[in-house]
Scaffold this motif. Structure first.
Motif, PDB file in Angstrom:
ATOM      1  N   TYR A  87       3.090  21.829  23.622  1.00  0.00           N
ATOM      2  CA  TYR A  87       2.820  20.430  23.941  1.00  0.00           C
ATOM      3  C   TYR A  87       2.363  19.739  22.665  1.00  0.00           C
ATOM      4  O   TYR A  87       1.399  20.164  22.027  1.00  0.00           O
ATOM      5  CB  TYR A  87       1.749  20.300  25.019  1.00  0.00           C
ATOM      6  N   TYR A  88       3.087  18.665  22.299  1.00  0.00           N
ATOM      7  CA  TYR A  88       2.768  17.873  21.107  1.00  0.00           C
ATOM      8  C   TYR A  88       2.162  16.559  21.581  1.00  0.00           C
ATOM      9  O   TYR A  88       2.872  15.662  22.047  1.00  0.00           O
ATOM     10  CB  TYR A  88       4.028  17.630  20.276  1.00  0.00           C
ATOM     11  N   GLU A  89       0.840  16.461  21.481  1.00  0.00           N
ATOM     12  CA  GLU A  89       0.131  15.300  22.020  1.00  0.00           C
ATOM     13  C   GLU A  89       0.529  13.994  21.340  1.00  0.00           C
ATOM     14  O   GLU A  89       0.729  12.977  22.012  1.00  0.00           O
ATOM     15  CB  GLU A  89      -1.376  15.499  21.903  1.00  0.00           C
ATOM     16  N   ASP A  90       0.665  13.998  20.017  1.00  0.00           N
ATOM     17  CA  ASP A  90       0.991  12.756  19.316  1.00  0.00           C
ATOM     18  C   ASP A  90       2.373  12.220  19.664  1.00  0.00           C
ATOM     19  O   ASP A  90       2.579  11.025  19.745  1.00  0.00           O
ATOM     20  CB  ASP A  90       0.835  12.922  17.800  1.00  0.00           C
ATOM     21  N   LYS A  91       3.338  13.100  19.931  1.00  0.00           N
ATOM     22  CA  LYS A  91       4.700  12.686  20.297  1.00  0.00           C
ATOM     23  C   LYS A  91       4.895  12.623  21.812  1.00  0.00           C
ATOM     24  O   LYS A  91       5.906  12.119  22.279  1.00  0.00           O
ATOM     25  CB  LYS A  91       5.718  13.666  19.723  1.00  0.00           C
ATOM     26  N   ARG A  92       3.925  13.207  22.575  1.00  0.00           N
ATOM     27  CA  ARG A  92       4.005  13.289  24.040  1.00  0.00           C
ATOM     28  C   ARG A  92       5.290  14.003  24.467  1.00  0.00           C
ATOM     29  O   ARG A  92       6.066  13.506  25.261  1.00  0.00           O
ATOM     30  CB  ARG A  92       3.873  11.918  24.688  1.00  0.00           C
ATOM     31  N   ILE A  93       5.476  15.189  23.882  1.00  0.00           N
ATOM     32  CA  ILE A  93       6.666  15.996  24.137  1.00  0.00           C
ATOM     33  C   ILE A  93       6.246  17.396  24.571  1.00  0.00           C
ATOM     34  O   ILE A  93       5.306  17.972  24.022  1.00  0.00           O
ATOM     35  CB  ILE A  93       7.552  16.079  22.884  1.00  0.00           C
ATOM     36  N   ILE A  94       6.964  17.931  25.557  1.00  0.00           N
ATOM     37  CA  ILE A  94       6.799  19.310  25.985  1.00  0.00           C
ATOM     38  C   ILE A  94       8.069  20.061  25.624  1.00  0.00           C
ATOM     39  O   ILE A  94       9.174  19.601  25.935  1.00  0.00           O
ATOM     40  CB  ILE A  94       6.553  19.398  27.504  1.00  0.00           C
ATOM     41  N   ASP A  95       7.924  21.209  24.962  1.00  0.00           N
ATOM     42  CA  ASP A  95       9.054  22.061  24.603  1.00  0.00           C
ATOM     43  C   ASP A  95       8.793  23.469  25.113  1.00  0.00           C
ATOM     44  O   ASP A  95       7.699  24.005  24.937  1.00  0.00           O
ATOM     45  CB  ASP A  95       9.240  22.137  23.082  1.00  0.00           C
ATOM     46  N   SER A  96       9.803  24.043  25.729  1.00  0.00           N
ATOM     47  CA  SER A  96       9.760  25.440  26.128  1.00  0.00           C
ATOM     48  C   SER A  96      11.056  26.075  25.646  1.00  0.00           C
ATOM     49  O   SER A  96      12.118  25.823  26.222  1.00  0.00           O
ATOM     50  CB  SER A  96       9.626  25.579  27.641  1.00  0.00           C
ATOM     51  N   PRO A  97      11.000  26.877  24.583  1.00  0.00           N
ATOM     52  CA  PRO A  97      12.220  27.441  24.003  1.00  0.00           C
ATOM     53  C   PRO A  97      12.704  28.712  24.715  1.00  0.00           C
ATOM     54  O   PRO A  97      13.631  29.357  24.239  1.00  0.00           O
ATOM     55  CB  PRO A  97      11.792  27.762  22.569  1.00  0.00           C
ATOM     56  N   VAL A  98      12.094  29.049  25.853  1.00  0.00           N
ATOM     57  CA  VAL A  98      12.455  30.258  26.606  1.00  0.00           C
ATOM     58  C   VAL A  98      12.826  29.865  28.041  1.00  0.00           C
ATOM     59  O   VAL A  98      12.736  28.701  28.426  1.00  0.00           O
ATOM     60  CB  VAL A  98      11.292  31.276  26.604  1.00  0.00           C
ATOM     61  N   ALA A  99      13.220  30.853  28.821  1.00  0.00           N
ATOM     62  CA  ALA A  99      13.622  30.610  30.210  1.00  0.00           C
ATOM     63  C   ALA A  99      12.565  29.785  30.943  1.00  0.00           C
ATOM     64  O   ALA A  99      11.363  30.022  30.815  1.00  0.00           O
ATOM     65  CB  ALA A  99      13.849  31.931  30.923  1.00  0.00           C
ATOM     66  N   THR A 100      13.052  28.810  31.707  1.00  0.00           N
ATOM     67  CA  THR A 100      12.190  27.862  32.389  1.00  0.00           C
ATOM     68  C   THR A 100      12.690  27.627  33.796  1.00  0.00           C
ATOM     69  O   THR A 100      13.892  27.555  34.030  1.00  0.00           O
ATOM     70  CB  THR A 100      12.179  26.516  31.629  1.00  0.00           C
ATOM     71  N   LYS A 101      11.760  27.487  34.743  1.00  0.00           N
ATOM     72  CA  LYS A 101      12.117  27.152  36.120  1.00  0.00           C
ATOM     73  C   LYS A 101      11.316  25.933  36.530  1.00  0.00           C
ATOM     74  O   LYS A 101      10.101  25.883  36.339  1.00  0.00           O
ATOM     75  CB  LYS A 101      11.815  28.319  37.052  1.00  0.00           C
ATOM     76  N   MET A 102      12.013  24.943  37.095  1.00  0.00           N
ATOM     77  CA  MET A 102      11.360  23.743  37.626  1.00  0.00           C
ATOM     78  C   MET A 102      11.572  23.728  39.134  1.00  0.00           C
ATOM     79  O   MET A 102      12.688  23.941  39.608  1.00  0.00           O
ATOM     80  CB  MET A 102      11.959  22.487  37.004  1.00  0.00           C
ATOM     81  N   VAL A 103      10.503  23.456  39.874  1.00  0.00           N
ATOM     82  CA  VAL A 103      10.570  23.428  41.329  1.00  0.00           C
ATOM     83  C   VAL A 103       9.976  22.119  41.813  1.00  0.00           C
ATOM     84  O   VAL A 103       8.904  21.709  41.354  1.00  0.00           O
ATOM     85  CB  VAL A 103       9.797  24.617  41.944  1.00  0.00           C
ATOM     86  N   ALA A 104      10.680  21.464  42.720  1.00  0.00           N
ATOM     87  CA  ALA A 104      10.191  20.244  43.363  1.00  0.00           C
ATOM     88  C   ALA A 104      10.645  20.303  44.814  1.00  0.00           C
ATOM     89  O   ALA A 104      11.359  21.226  45.201  1.00  0.00           O
ATOM     90  CB  ALA A 104      10.739  19.004  42.668  1.00  0.00           C
TER      91      ALA A 104
END
Length: 80
Positions: A31-48
């Motif tokens: 998480y880059y606070e100054d740019k307000r960016i989240i990066d995950s360079p590995v496998a990711t799962k999003m659930v909604a």
């Protein structure tokens, strides 16, 4: 790191966005606070609600609300 405003989370990371009933699961998150960016360079799962998305990486710009999910993406959308 308070100098660079860069937060690194690793091993079984869960981000719970309660207001939207969304969860993000990964093993490495930057998480880059100054740019307000989240990066995950590995496998990711999003659930909604009624939705599940798996990918090999994630880039999320909090300011614009844009997601970029990399690799072979698998998405399940519910019918409800």
């Amino acid at each position: 790191n308070t100098q660079t405003k860069h937060l690194i989370l690793s091993s079984n990371v869960v981000v719970d966005r309660v207001a939207r009933n969304q969860q993000l699961y990964t093993d490495l998150l930057h998480y880059y606070e100054d740019k307000r960016i989240i990066d995950s360079p590995v496998a990711t799962k999003m659930v909604a609600e009624n939705t599940r998305i798996n990918g090999s990486s994630l880039h999320y710009d909090i300011v614009t609300g844009q997601y970029l999910i990399g690799g072979r993406v698998y998405c399940v959308l519910g019918t409800d």
